[in-house]
Design a protein around this motif. Sequence first.
Motif, PDB file in Angstrom:
ATOM      1  N   ARG A  77       0.820  -1.518   0.330  1.00 28.45           N
ATOM      2  CA  ARG A  77      -0.159   0.172   0.003  1.00 28.45           C
ATOM      3  C   ARG A  77       0.542   1.616   0.163  1.00 28.45           C
ATOM      4  NH1 ARG A  77      -3.395  -3.911   3.322  1.00 28.45           N
ATOM      5  NH2 ARG A  77      -5.671  -3.550   2.109  1.00 28.45           N
ATOM      6  N   ILE A  78       0.431   2.372  -0.464  1.00 33.62           N
ATOM      7  CA  ILE A  78       1.075   3.459  -0.937  1.00 33.62           C
ATOM      8  C   ILE A  78       0.493   4.690  -0.808  1.00 33.62           C
ATOM      9  CG2 ILE A  78       3.745   2.037  -1.383  1.00 33.62           C
ATOM     10  CD1 ILE A  78       2.499   3.163  -4.591  1.00 33.62           C
ATOM     11  N   SER A  79       0.320   5.479  -0.789  1.00 33.75           N
ATOM     12  CA  SER A  79      -0.399   7.365  -0.335  1.00 33.75           C
ATOM     13  C   SER A  79      -0.008   7.983  -1.995  1.00 33.75           C
ATOM     14  CB  SER A  79       0.309   8.069   0.658  1.00 33.75           C
ATOM     15  OG  SER A  79       1.267   8.618   0.711  1.00 33.75           O
ATOM     16  N   GLN A  80       1.108   7.711  -2.709  1.00 30.98           N
ATOM     17  CA  GLN A  80       1.300   8.397  -3.583  1.00 30.98           C
ATOM     18  C   GLN A  80       1.121   7.297  -5.060  1.00 30.98           C
ATOM     19  OE1 GLN A  80       5.670   9.802  -3.072  1.00 30.98           O
ATOM     20  NE2 GLN A  80       4.709  11.641  -1.996  1.00 30.98           N
ATOM     21  N   ILE A  81       0.477   8.467  -6.045  1.00 30.63           N
ATOM     22  CA  ILE A  81       0.102   7.701  -7.349  1.00 30.63           C
ATOM     23  C   ILE A  81       0.884   7.769  -8.270  1.00 30.63           C
ATOM     24  CG2 ILE A  81      -1.318   9.647  -8.239  1.00 30.63           C
ATOM     25  CD1 ILE A  81      -3.395   7.600  -9.391  1.00 30.63           C
ATOM     26  N   ASP A  82       1.813   9.030  -7.832  1.00 31.19           N
ATOM     27  CA  ASP A  82       2.758   9.018  -9.068  1.00 31.19           C
ATOM     28  C   ASP A  82       4.064   7.370  -9.071  1.00 31.19           C
ATOM     29  OD1 ASP A  82       2.049  10.845  -9.962  1.00 31.19           O
ATOM     30  OD2 ASP A  82       3.232  11.906  -9.298  1.00 31.19           O
ATOM     31  N   LYS A  83       3.688   7.397  -7.493  1.00 31.87           N
ATOM     32  CA  LYS A  83       5.144   5.777  -7.308  1.00 31.87           C
ATOM     33  C   LYS A  83       4.762   4.533  -7.453  1.00 31.87           C
ATOM     34  CE  LYS A  83       7.358   4.297  -3.485  1.00 31.87           C
ATOM     35  NZ  LYS A  83       7.471   4.233  -1.623  1.00 31.87           N
ATOM     36  N   GLU A 125       5.464   4.639 -11.061  1.00 27.54           N
ATOM     37  CA  GLU A 125       6.532   4.305 -11.498  1.00 27.54           C
ATOM     38  C   GLU A 125       6.479   2.402 -11.178  1.00 27.54           C
ATOM     39  OE1 GLU A 125      10.984   6.029  -9.733  1.00 27.54           O
ATOM     40  OE2 GLU A 125       9.699   6.671  -8.602  1.00 27.54           O
ATOM     41  N   MET A 126       6.541   2.276  -9.986  1.00 24.91           N
ATOM     42  CA  MET A 126       7.054   0.581  -9.548  1.00 24.91           C
ATOM     43  C   MET A 126       6.100  -0.291 -10.412  1.00 24.91           C
ATOM     44  SD  MET A 126       5.920   0.702  -5.478  1.00 24.91           S
ATOM     45  CE  MET A 126       5.987  -0.737  -5.515  1.00 24.91           C
ATOM     46  N   LEU A 127       5.074   0.419 -11.492  1.00 26.93           N
ATOM     47  CA  LEU A 127       4.463  -0.136 -12.654  1.00 26.93           C
ATOM     48  C   LEU A 127       5.491  -0.733 -13.735  1.00 26.93           C
ATOM     49  CD1 LEU A 127       0.810  -0.185 -12.118  1.00 26.93           C
ATOM     50  CD2 LEU A 127       1.658  -2.390 -11.912  1.00 26.93           C
ATOM     51  N   LYS A 128       5.619   0.661 -14.712  1.00 26.22           N
ATOM     52  CA  LYS A 128       6.084   0.879 -14.739  1.00 26.22           C
ATOM     53  C   LYS A 128       7.762   0.642 -15.508  1.00 26.22           C
ATOM     54  CE  LYS A 128       8.339   4.977 -17.473  1.00 26.22           C
ATOM     55  NZ  LYS A 128       8.307   6.711 -18.094  1.00 26.22           N
ATOM     56  N   ASN A 185       8.260  -2.273 -13.363  1.00 22.40           N
ATOM     57  CA  ASN A 185       8.303  -3.424 -13.405  1.00 22.40           C
ATOM     58  C   ASN A 185       8.933  -3.933 -12.099  1.00 22.40           C
ATOM     59  OD1 ASN A 185       6.926  -5.384 -15.321  1.00 22.40           O
ATOM     60  ND2 ASN A 185       8.882  -3.946 -16.918  1.00 22.40           N
ATOM     61  N   ARG A 186       8.572  -3.104 -10.854  1.00 19.19           N
ATOM     62  CA  ARG A 186       9.280  -3.505  -9.866  1.00 19.19           C
ATOM     63  C   ARG A 186       7.685  -5.193  -8.768  1.00 19.19           C
ATOM     64  NH1 ARG A 186      10.698   2.078  -7.900  1.00 19.19           N
ATOM     65  NH2 ARG A 186      12.973   1.912  -8.367  1.00 19.19           N
ATOM     66  N   VAL A 187       6.170  -4.488  -9.650  1.00 17.86           N
ATOM     67  CA  VAL A 187       5.390  -5.043  -9.188  1.00 17.86           C
ATOM     68  C   VAL A 187       4.187  -5.196 -10.174  1.00 17.86           C
ATOM     69  CG1 VAL A 187       3.243  -4.960  -8.035  1.00 17.86           C
ATOM     70  CG2 VAL A 187       5.017  -4.369  -6.959  1.00 17.86           C
ATOM     71  N   ARG A 188       3.930  -6.379 -10.470  1.00 15.44           N
ATOM     72  CA  ARG A 188       3.085  -6.161 -11.550  1.00 15.44           C
ATOM     73  C   ARG A 188       1.702  -6.504 -11.967  1.00 15.44           C
ATOM     74  NH1 ARG A 188       4.709 -12.080 -14.794  1.00 15.44           N
ATOM     75  NH2 ARG A 188       4.563 -13.358 -12.748  1.00 15.44           N
TER      76      ARG A 188
END
Length: 230
Positions: free
Chosen positions: A153-159, A162-165, A167-170
């Motif tokens: 769970r994160i609070s910033q949509i930009d983060k 970025e994680m998806l872009k 591929n840190r998380v799929r």
Amino acid sequence: MFKRYCFILLSILWTLGVNGAEEEPNTKPLIKLVGLDIPYVRNHLHKIITNAYSQLGYRVSVDYDNTSRSQVLSDSGFYDGDIGRVESFSQKFKNLVKVEESLGKIQIFLACTSNVPHCENSVLDNPNNSLVTMHGKQAFDDVIKNKPINIIRISQIDKLTEMLKKNRVRYTLVIKHVESGKFLLDVSSLKVSSEYLHEENVFHFIHKRHAALQAPLAKAIRHEIKTVGW
């Protein structure tokens, strides 16, 4: 001398009139709201809700916060209400009452990065998978609370993006606004499951101390939706 006196008098009256016009909006009672920091809430629901309050003679200030802290502050009365939440929101926060005019229906879908061969809802049942999602979204919590998938769970949509872009998380969850047919997150680089996981209506919530505003607000919101559209 008489002309000069009249000129001075008119100047004073004009100045008082201008100052009065500038101060008039501040005499309206202030409603302090909080909302999720996502474009759909900032750009669309914000306009509908603030215009609705304006019809009733209120001015509105809005804070945007994706953490669960904002929900607690709304329930405690620090805020006068929340711009828009799913209907089940009130089950957890008993001091907030629903304004009975739907702000539209949402559907929640699983979304996967492009390198996932098959974007299917069954990935949520695998504890070896990880899914990133936003803090403070009751509808998301309802979908994944009994799923074994690892939740980030994160609070910033930009983060999140970025994680998806990178591929840190799929996997993530995305919301589709049914009436407009639009997703509330850019899904152009993602695969979206063909079946939605959850469907629910969105409403404006106000603190119970403002319960008398429920009916007039519902009418004003209905008017704004017809005017602004989806």
